[in-house]
Motif scaffolding. Structure first.
Motif, short mmCIF file in Angstrom:
data_model
loop_
_atom_site.label_atom_id
_atom_site.label_comp_id
_atom_site.label_asym_id
_atom_site.label_seq_id
_atom_site.Cartn_x
_atom_site.Cartn_y
_atom_site.Cartn_z
N GLU A 1 98.08 2.12 116.06
CA GLU A 1 99.22 2.95 115.65
C GLU A 1 100.55 2.21 115.81
N HIS A 2 100.59 1.17 116.64
CA HIS A 2 101.85 0.45 116.88
C HIS A 2 101.98 -0.79 116.01
N CYS A 3 100.99 -1.70 116.08
CA CYS A 3 101.13 -2.98 115.38
C CYS A 3 100.35 -3.06 114.07
N GLY A 4 99.41 -2.14 113.87
CA GLY A 4 98.66 -2.11 112.62
C GLY A 4 97.44 -3.00 112.56
N CYS A 5 97.17 -3.78 113.61
CA CYS A 5 95.99 -4.66 113.56
C CYS A 5 94.73 -3.81 113.63
N ARG A 6 93.64 -4.34 113.10
CA ARG A 6 92.36 -3.65 113.13
C ARG A 6 91.78 -3.75 114.53
N ILE A 7 91.26 -2.64 115.05
CA ILE A 7 90.73 -2.59 116.40
C ILE A 7 89.23 -2.82 116.34
N VAL B 1 95.73 5.86 118.52
CA VAL B 1 94.80 4.86 119.00
C VAL B 1 95.51 3.51 118.95
N TYR B 2 95.40 2.75 120.02
CA TYR B 2 96.09 1.47 120.12
C TYR B 2 95.11 0.35 120.42
N CYS B 3 95.47 -0.88 120.04
CA CYS B 3 94.59 -2.02 120.25
C CYS B 3 94.63 -2.52 121.69
N CYS B 4 95.70 -2.22 122.43
CA CYS B 4 95.84 -2.71 123.79
C CYS B 4 96.86 -1.86 124.56
N LEU B 5 96.91 -2.06 125.87
CA LEU B 5 97.88 -1.33 126.70
C LEU B 5 99.31 -1.66 126.31
N HIS B 6 99.57 -2.91 125.94
CA HIS B 6 100.92 -3.30 125.55
C HIS B 6 101.42 -2.45 124.38
N CYS B 7 100.60 -2.30 123.34
CA CYS B 7 101.02 -1.51 122.18
C CYS B 7 101.17 -0.03 122.55
N ALA B 8 100.29 0.48 123.40
CA ALA B 8 100.41 1.87 123.84
C ALA B 8 101.73 2.08 124.59
N LYS B 9 102.09 1.14 125.48
CA LYS B 9 103.35 1.24 126.23
C LYS B 9 104.55 1.10 125.30
N GLU B 10 104.49 0.16 124.35
CA GLU B 10 105.59 -0.03 123.40
C GLU B 10 105.82 1.23 122.56
N ALA B 11 104.76 1.97 122.30
CA ALA B 11 104.86 3.19 121.51
C ALA B 11 105.19 4.41 122.37
N GLY B 12 105.41 4.17 123.69
CA GLY B 12 105.78 5.26 124.58
C GLY B 12 104.61 6.03 125.15
N ASN B 13 103.42 5.41 125.18
CA ASN B 13 102.21 6.05 125.70
C ASN B 13 101.59 5.16 126.77
N PRO B 14 102.07 5.25 128.00
CA PRO B 14 101.57 4.34 129.05
C PRO B 14 100.21 4.75 129.61
N HIS B 15 99.26 5.06 128.74
CA HIS B 15 97.93 5.48 129.18
C HIS B 15 97.10 4.26 129.54
N LYS B 16 96.20 4.47 130.49
CA LYS B 16 95.26 3.41 130.87
C LYS B 16 93.96 3.65 130.12
#
Length: 93
Positions: A41-47, A58-73
């Motif tokens: 959802e943040h960078c667009g790469c295929r997971i 859905v995010y590819c990594c924690l970094h993208c989740a945090k950048e999108a404002g979702n600091p989920h583990k």
């Protein structure tokens, strides 16, 4: 067999993958991933590994989740009954 749904190749080495109500014919895993893998959802790469899930996407990594404002583990991985577990090895003395 038919042609690849992504690149159109008709070289005869195609295979079919189905997931839920989606199915496709492909000549390589690259084409299958391009069409069927979810996009971050943040960078667009295929997971193609384990995603980081949240209520907003859905995010590819924690970094993208945090950048999108979702600091989920990521959820703790659970053993699957589908794959053979790797044997435990003892450490050399």
């Amino acid at each position: 067999m038919g042609a690849c749904d992504v690149c159109g190749s008709t070289d005869g080495r195609t295979f079919t993958i189905s997931m839920g109500n989606q199915a496709g014919t492909f000549d390589s895993f690259e084409c299958a991933i391009h069409m069927m893998a979810p996009a971050c959802e943040h960078c667009g790469c295929r997971i193609i590994g384990h995603p980081v899930n949240s209520e907003s996407g859905v995010y590819c990594c924690l970094h993208c989740a945090k950048e999108a404002g979702n600091p989920h583990k990521p959820a703790k991985a659970q053993a699957s009954g589908l794959a053979v577990q790797a044997p435990k090895t003892s450490s050399p003395d």
